[in-house]
Design an enzyme around this catalytic site. Structure first.
Site, PDB file in Angstrom:
ATOM      1  CB  SER A   1      -0.983   0.000   1.175  1.00 21.94           C
ATOM      2  OG  SER A   1      -0.317   0.219   2.387  1.00 21.94           O
TER       3      SER A   1
ATOM      4  CG  HIS B   1       9.308   1.231  12.236  1.00 23.17           C
ATOM      5  ND1 HIS B   1       9.397  -0.142  12.089  1.00 23.17           N
ATOM      6  CD2 HIS B   1       8.988   1.456  13.532  1.00 23.17           C
ATOM      7  CE1 HIS B   1       9.159  -0.712  13.239  1.00 23.17           C
ATOM      8  NE2 HIS B   1       8.908   0.231  14.136  1.00 23.17           N
TER       9      HIS B   1
ATOM     10  CG  ASN C   1      12.316   1.006   6.826  1.00 25.23           C
ATOM     11  OD1 ASN C   1      11.564   0.395   6.064  1.00 25.23           O
ATOM     12  ND2 ASN C   1      12.345   0.781   8.128  1.00 25.23           N
TER      13      ASN C   1
HETATM   14  C1  GAR Z   1       3.668  -0.694   6.786  1.00 19.89           C
HETATM   15  O1  GAR Z   1       2.856  -0.423   7.898  1.00 19.89           O
HETATM   16  C2  GAR Z   1       5.118  -0.384   7.117  1.00 19.89           C
HETATM   17  O2  GAR Z   1       5.267   0.724   7.947  1.00 19.89           O
HETATM   18  C3  GAR Z   1       5.527  -1.639   7.825  1.00 19.89           C
HETATM   19  O3  GAR Z   1       4.927  -2.677   7.084  1.00 19.89           O
HETATM   20  C4  GAR Z   1       3.723  -2.194   6.511  1.00 19.89           C
HETATM   21  C5  GAR Z   1       3.774  -2.474   5.024  1.00 19.89           C
HETATM   22  O4  GAR Z   1       2.555  -2.171   4.420  1.00 19.89           O
HETATM   23  N1  GAR Z   1       6.940  -1.771   7.850  1.00 19.89           N
HETATM   24  C6  GAR Z   1       7.604  -2.268   8.879  1.00 19.89           C
HETATM   25  O5  GAR Z   1       7.070  -2.677   9.893  1.00 19.89           O
HETATM   26  C7  GAR Z   1       9.115  -2.291   8.709  1.00 19.89           C
HETATM   27  N2  GAR Z   1       9.764  -2.427   9.968  1.00 19.89           N
HETATM   28  P1  GAR Z   1       2.433  -2.052   2.863  1.00 19.89           P
HETATM   29  O6  GAR Z   1       3.053  -3.313   2.286  1.00 19.89           O
HETATM   30  O7  GAR Z   1       0.955  -1.999   2.619  1.00 19.89           O
HETATM   31  O8  GAR Z   1       3.164  -0.807   2.425  1.00 19.89           O
END
Ligand code: GAR
Length: 224
Positions: free
Chosen positions: A22, A122, A120
């Site tokens: 997303s 987070h 990144n």
């Molecule tokens: C997001 O919430 C991102 O912040 C988190 O994974 C999700 C990915 O969502 N990332 C972490 O936790 C990294 N440490 P997405 O695939 O829908 O972008």
């Protein structure tokens, strides 16, 4: 302008994603809306079925699935995998690496090659709650404010210099899902913003601090 075919001279980004994608979608949307002026040179995933790869294909961006399995037997398997990623990134002339839900530890092989050129996102207000399940940890801790952080990637997990953060309130009766959704909305807002600031060369890393030029009281842009 299709997100994978930007104008000459535009910042070329490589997005690494493992799942839903997303945040990738928010980046694509911002490029299509013209608020982010960058080209998605490629989207790379360590998971063949990552929805992020589908999103890339749907929007005409190059997509690469790089299977980690062939590297698993080697003594330096993580580094060997990252060397393979680096080759792909170089082939696509990637200038900025954007980790968007990339759920694999990145080794110094990539971090050194892209020092201060890898971001990144987070889902917590770092340095609180690094690592996995950040939203659940925030809720369990009883914080009143949660949020998300875009930072440059260094060797310590979720420890790099902070570019932008956004806070959201924790509401009475919140579930992890409800809080995650509220945070995600902010992730989608600040990640394209951070990339645009980078594209405009308005970010300068000074130790732990990222100076953002062009904001009030920050002085002139380094370009001027
Ligand atoms: C997001 O919430 C991102 O912040 C988190 O994974 C999700 C990915 O969502 N990332 C972490 O936790 C990294 N440490 P997405 O695939 O829908 O972008």
């Amino acid at each position: 302008m299709p997100p994978g075919e930007g104008q000459a001279g535009q910042l070329r980004i490589g997005v690494l994603a493992s799942g839903r994608g997303s945040n990738l979608q928010a980046i694509i949307d911002a490029i299509e809306a013209g608020t982010l002026r960058a080209t998605i040179a490629l989207v790379l995933s360590n998971k063949q079925d990552a929805q992020a790869l589908e999103r890339a294909r749907h929007h005409g961006c190059s997509d690469v699935f790089l299977d980690p399995k062939p590297y698993a037997g080697q003594p330096d398997s993580r580094e060997a995998y990252d060397r393979a990623i680096l080759d792909v990134l170089k082939k696509h002339e990637v200038e900025l690496v954007v980790l968007a839900g990339y759920m694999k530890i990145v080794t110094p092989v990539l971090i050194k090659a892209y020092e201060n050129r890898m971001m990144n996102i987070h889902p917590s207000l770092l340095p609180s709650f690094p690592g996995l399940e950040a939203q659940k940890k925030a809720l369990d801790w009883g914080v009143k404010l949660a949020g998300c952080t875009v930072h440059f990637v260094t060797e310590g997990v979720d420890e790099g210099p902070i570019i932008i953060q956004a806070a959201v309130p924790v509401l009475e009766g919140d579930t992890t899902e409800a809080l995650s959704a509220r945070i995600l909305e902010q992730e989608h807002r600040i990640y394209p913003q951070a990339i645009q600031l980078y594209a405009e060369r308005r970010l300068q890393v000074e130790g732990r601090r990222v100076r953002v030029f062009g904001l009030s009281a920050s002085g002139p842009s380094p370009r001027t």
